[in-house]
Write an enzyme that holds these catalytic residues in place. Sequence first.
Site, PDB file in Angstrom:
ATOM      1  N   ARG A  77     -35.874  36.897 112.687  1.00  0.00           N
ATOM      2  CA  ARG A  77     -36.431  36.246 111.497  1.00  0.00           C
ATOM      3  C   ARG A  77     -37.375  35.133 111.953  1.00  0.00           C
ATOM      4  O   ARG A  77     -36.955  34.218 112.667  1.00  0.00           O
ATOM      5  CB  ARG A  77     -35.284  35.665 110.656  1.00  0.00           C
ATOM      6  CG  ARG A  77     -35.703  34.820 109.491  1.00  0.00           C
ATOM      7  CD  ARG A  77     -34.493  34.333 108.684  1.00  0.00           C
ATOM      8  NE  ARG A  77     -34.917  33.513 107.580  1.00  0.00           N
ATOM      9  CZ  ARG A  77     -34.743  32.192 107.504  1.00  0.00           C
ATOM     10  NH1 ARG A  77     -34.120  31.541 108.458  1.00  0.00           N
ATOM     11  NH2 ARG A  77     -35.170  31.527 106.458  1.00  0.00           N
ATOM     12  N   HIS A 121     -41.899  28.347 105.558  1.00  0.00           N
ATOM     13  CA  HIS A 121     -40.827  27.525 106.140  1.00  0.00           C
ATOM     14  C   HIS A 121     -41.402  26.127 106.360  1.00  0.00           C
ATOM     15  O   HIS A 121     -41.555  25.658 107.479  1.00  0.00           O
ATOM     16  CB  HIS A 121     -40.313  28.160 107.429  1.00  0.00           C
ATOM     17  CG  HIS A 121     -38.969  27.661 107.883  1.00  0.00           C
ATOM     18  ND1 HIS A 121     -37.918  28.499 108.166  1.00  0.00           N
ATOM     19  CD2 HIS A 121     -38.508  26.412 108.131  1.00  0.00           C
ATOM     20  CE1 HIS A 121     -36.857  27.792 108.568  1.00  0.00           C
ATOM     21  NE2 HIS A 121     -37.211  26.511 108.559  1.00  0.00           N
ATOM     22  N   GLU A 166     -35.176  27.684 102.183  1.00  0.00           N
ATOM     23  CA  GLU A 166     -34.528  26.443 101.764  1.00  0.00           C
ATOM     24  C   GLU A 166     -35.412  25.559 100.890  1.00  0.00           C
ATOM     25  O   GLU A 166     -35.768  24.433 101.278  1.00  0.00           O
ATOM     26  CB  GLU A 166     -34.064  25.652 102.998  1.00  0.00           C
ATOM     27  CG  GLU A 166     -33.097  26.412 103.880  1.00  0.00           C
ATOM     28  CD  GLU A 166     -32.617  25.596 105.082  1.00  0.00           C
ATOM     29  OE1 GLU A 166     -33.079  24.468 105.272  1.00  0.00           O
ATOM     30  OE2 GLU A 166     -31.773  26.109 105.841  1.00  0.00           O
ATOM     31  N   ASN A 294     -28.220  30.232 104.118  1.00  0.00           N
ATOM     32  CA  ASN A 294     -28.101  29.419 105.328  1.00  0.00           C
ATOM     33  C   ASN A 294     -26.906  28.496 105.155  1.00  0.00           C
ATOM     34  O   ASN A 294     -26.841  27.749 104.178  1.00  0.00           O
ATOM     35  CB  ASN A 294     -29.352  28.571 105.551  1.00  0.00           C
ATOM     36  CG  ASN A 294     -30.581  29.426 105.846  1.00  0.00           C
ATOM     37  OD1 ASN A 294     -30.473  30.640 106.003  1.00  0.00           O
ATOM     38  ND2 ASN A 294     -31.738  28.793 105.910  1.00  0.00           N
ATOM     39  N   TYR A 296     -24.238  25.734 107.153  1.00  0.00           N
ATOM     40  CA  TYR A 296     -23.904  24.947 108.336  1.00  0.00           C
ATOM     41  C   TYR A 296     -22.605  24.159 108.170  1.00  0.00           C
ATOM     42  O   TYR A 296     -21.828  24.041 109.106  1.00  0.00           O
ATOM     43  CB  TYR A 296     -25.038  23.957 108.662  1.00  0.00           C
ATOM     44  CG  TYR A 296     -26.283  24.659 109.169  1.00  0.00           C
ATOM     45  CD1 TYR A 296     -26.457  24.891 110.528  1.00  0.00           C
ATOM     46  CD2 TYR A 296     -27.261  25.111 108.291  1.00  0.00           C
ATOM     47  CE1 TYR A 296     -27.576  25.553 111.009  1.00  0.00           C
ATOM     48  CE2 TYR A 296     -28.389  25.784 108.755  1.00  0.00           C
ATOM     49  CZ  TYR A 296     -28.533  26.000 110.119  1.00  0.00           C
ATOM     50  OH  TYR A 296     -29.637  26.661 110.589  1.00  0.00           O
ATOM     51  N   GLU A 361     -29.206  31.977 108.418  1.00  0.00           N
ATOM     52  CA  GLU A 361     -29.092  30.911 109.421  1.00  0.00           C
ATOM     53  C   GLU A 361     -27.652  30.440 109.475  1.00  0.00           C
ATOM     54  O   GLU A 361     -27.005  30.256 108.440  1.00  0.00           O
ATOM     55  CB  GLU A 361     -29.946  29.679 109.076  1.00  0.00           C
ATOM     56  CG  GLU A 361     -31.400  29.818 109.321  1.00  0.00           C
ATOM     57  CD  GLU A 361     -32.175  28.539 108.992  1.00  0.00           C
ATOM     58  OE1 GLU A 361     -31.599  27.436 109.098  1.00  0.00           O
ATOM     59  OE2 GLU A 361     -33.348  28.672 108.615  1.00  0.00           O
TER      60      GLU A 361
HETATM   61  O1  IFM Z   1     -33.846  23.638 111.877  1.00  0.00           O
HETATM   62  C1  IFM Z   1     -33.444  23.843 110.580  1.00  0.00           C
HETATM   63  C2  IFM Z   1     -34.193  24.999 109.956  1.00  0.00           C
HETATM   64  O2  IFM Z   1     -35.567  24.819 110.009  1.00  0.00           O
HETATM   65  C3  IFM Z   1     -33.797  25.142 108.506  1.00  0.00           C
HETATM   66  N1  IFM Z   1     -32.386  25.201 108.354  1.00  0.00           N
HETATM   67  C4  IFM Z   1     -31.590  24.222 109.038  1.00  0.00           C
HETATM   68  C5  IFM Z   1     -31.974  24.149 110.489  1.00  0.00           C
HETATM   69  C6  IFM Z   1     -31.106  23.096 111.214  1.00  0.00           C
HETATM   70  O3  IFM Z   1     -31.296  21.851 110.657  1.00  0.00           O
END
Ligand code: IFM
Length: 455
Positions: A77, A121, A166, A294, A296, A361
């Site tokens: 990606r 992006h 995002e 995405n 985290y 992500e």
């Molecule tokens: O690096 C970023 C990415 O560009 C977008 N999502 C989160 C990642 C980590 O912060």
Amino acid sequence: MTELRFPEGFVWGAATAAYQIEGAAREDGRGESIWDTFSRTPGRVFQGHTGDVACDHYHRYAEDVALMAELGLRAYRFSVAWPRIRPDGTGPVDPRGLDFYDRLVDALLARGIDPFVTLYHWDLPQALEDRGGWTARETAEHFADHALAVHQRLGDRVRTWTTLNEPWCSAYLGYGNGVHAPGRRDAGAAFRAVHHLLLGHGLAARALRAAGAEAVGITLNLADVRPADGGSAADAAAVRLVDGLQNRIFLGPLTGAGYPDDVLAHLSRIVEPDFLRDGDEKLIAAPLDLLGINYYSPTYVAGRAGGAGNSAYPGTAGSVEFLPPVGPLTDTGWMIEPAGLTRLLERVAADHPGLPLFITENGGAFPDRDIDGTGRVTDTDRIAYLDGHLRAAHDALSRGVDLRGYLVWSLLDNFEWAEGYRKRFGIVHVDYLTQRRTPKESARWYQEVISRNGL
Ligand code: IFM
């Protein structure tokens, strides 16, 4: 631990983004983006780091694709830099920019790696920002033109398209609290930006589909928003507000339900919603073939009178407290809670049945240890993080979630926005002085996961 198998055909990949890795900021006619301006503005990015050189991927893409092939990636990606395609955002297409992505796609396909293209992006052409950026409706229309120009060149070989990455970050961090480019601090502008980003998505998605694109979607950084102690009505209200600002403000319009009433009421207290025109919600609700998620870290909130709120969530000061993350934490201070991924996937699947999901992500920044010149980069913390999240994804799969793939963030250490190069997310180490790539132990671990299709 028990052995886990993923479904046949599960897509294993890695992700990057143009400004974070390409470099070559002034080559082949590339125009200025808001991140060029922002990163060159003193005080905005850690120690004045910029994406001017980054990982020099623009020149080293062949080596990077060979590395991907060695690791066994099935998908890659990447994002297309709008200022390489139309340097001022709207004018004539510069074929040299498209040539680069053309070469990249051919190199990927030659190695059997499926390209997943992200059309935006975060690197908006500065010329468009000068005309209002995402607070201006015209930017949405220009974005659809950008999408079409890229599709015209790559559409014969690229099957999977996502419009935005995002939009929460673009709007709230870019226009709301100014931590990201273009660095504006205006809550009303953030909501305008949300709407025009969504509109841009809708216009681009329709245009792509009309042009014959096979699969069209969008990537959201959705959050698993949790109450502090699970008890009070005030906590539940805080969860609802934050969930509205992060998740439902995007998911509602994208899936045809329109903006939720409570979210509209909230934003109307901050800005006159004169940017919302009749028919817009219909345009935004273009059919989706996939949703990229995405993930985290989870978000814990409490409802408290006088709460400090969070500048990334307009209108939360005075009623919401965002709880400090509790360890274990990553190097960016983010809480590690894989179960949040399972909950999030299950919730999205339940609320939006029939929508194929991809984790576009997931990953963590961790300091590398033992970079000893022998080619070993030990990143045990990252392996533990990825292992935990893959198990969490597998839990969601086993509960019936239609999860089609997993793309690790990130292939390479790269420019981590306002943090510059000091935070390393890559499974491949990059020595920024020599541009030498060294697969970390996590890369070798991931290679093994891919080859076994499981853990
Ligand atoms: O690096 C970023 C990415 O560009 C977008 N999502 C989160 C990642 C980590 O912060």
